[in-house]
Design an enzyme around this catalytic site. Structure first.
Site, PDB file in Angstrom:
ATOM      1  CB  SER A  65      34.875  35.335  44.428  1.00 45.61           C
ATOM      2  OG  SER A  65      34.190  34.706  43.360  1.00 45.61           O
TER       3      SER A  65
ATOM      4  CE1 TYR B 228      39.181  36.386  41.193  1.00 41.02           C
ATOM      5  CE2 TYR B 228      37.315  34.881  41.322  1.00 41.02           C
ATOM      6  CZ  TYR B 228      37.859  36.127  41.535  1.00 41.02           C
ATOM      7  OH  TYR B 228      37.104  37.120  42.094  1.00 41.02           O
TER       8      TYR B 228
END
Length: 275
Positions: A133, A146
């Site tokens: 990501s 995250y």
């Protein structure tokens, strides 16, 4: 000889788009999903599919065994994609929430790699592609769990690539920015599960977070569909010289540059404005 690629997280989004696209590149997808009903749906669509829950080592082992059987004992590729985001300020997150985030986003991926890597090493070729990501490159508020899992994944994958150098098994990272998937709906459920009743000094920001997660449609003007991750995945799986990293979406490419160029104080000031 057919080349089989196991893909995790295929119930929707990037995993599903990838499973559907591989045949056009001469590859055979083995899709996997956590819930049996999703596996059945994938099979009805004509895909090879196995049940595999990244939170359960026994399920990972069983799913990997079934995938290897479908592939005749030899998997050419693995696309680790199944993941979710746990929103919330770090000070409010119970340790169990952070542990659960790493269990799905890193530890499950590691356990699966250990199941399928021996067949690649024995064949002297293979591809492992990890879906990271933009938040594996830069940090943003209320995404600490995250962020941490993806920063860890980046270091894990770089190390794996070095250790597999010369083995014939290539390792790549895909780094998407905003992609139109079920990610926000899953993140909302995770927030409510761990922080829904919490009293916090961040309450006003949490209301904004929930509003963002409940919004229908693309999250912003730079959001791309799941299919945007397919071309870099196919390149990582089929190129003679796969890249180490593939940035997807404009925000990822911009932040990758800014991280190298800006002093950390300037970058912090920019990132602090993020919702």
């Amino acid at each position: 000889m057919p080349r089989f690629v196991l893909i995790t997280g295929c119930s929707s989004g990037i995993g599903l788009a990838a499973a559907r696209a591989l045949a056009a590149a001469g590859l055979t997808a083995i899709a996997s999903a956590r819930r049996l009903e999703d596996v059945t749906r994938l099979q009805r669509e004509g895909l090879l599919a196995v049940q595999l829950d990244l939170n359960d080592e026994a399920s990972i082992e069983a799913g990997a065994r079934e995938a290897l059987q479908l592939a005749g004992g030899r998997l050419y590729g693995l696309f680790n994609n199944g993941a979710y985001g746990q929103p919330g300020a770090i000070e409010d997150l119970p340790t169990s929430a952070l542990r659960a985030q790493f269990e799905t986003n890193l530890f499950g991926w590691h356990h699966l790699i250990r199941q399928v890597l021996p067949s690649m090493l024995a064949a002297g070729e293979g591809r492992i592609v990890q879906n990271s990501s933009v938040l594996g490159l830069v940090a943003m508020k209320y995404r600490g769990a995250y962020n941490a899992s993806k920063f860890a994944l980046e270091g894990y994958t770089d190390t794996l690539r070095l250790e597999l150098r010369g083995s014939g098994v290539a390792v790549s990272l895909i780094e998407p920015g905003p992609i139109d998937t079920r990610f926000r709906a899953n993140a909302r459920a995770a927030f409510l599960h761990h922080l829904g009743s919490a009293q916090s000094r961040h309450e006003a920001n949490y209301r904004l977070t929930l509003a963002r997660l409940e919004k229908e449609g693309p999250s912003g003007r730079f959001t791309l569909p799941s299919e945007a991750c397919v071309p870099p995945l196919l390149h990582a799986l089929t190129s003679r010289r796969p890249r180490h990293r593939y940035g997807v979406t404009l925000p990822t490419k911009v932040f990758a540059i800014l991280r190298r160029l800006l002093p950390s104080r300037w970058l912090d000031a920019l990132l602090a404005k993020s919702a």
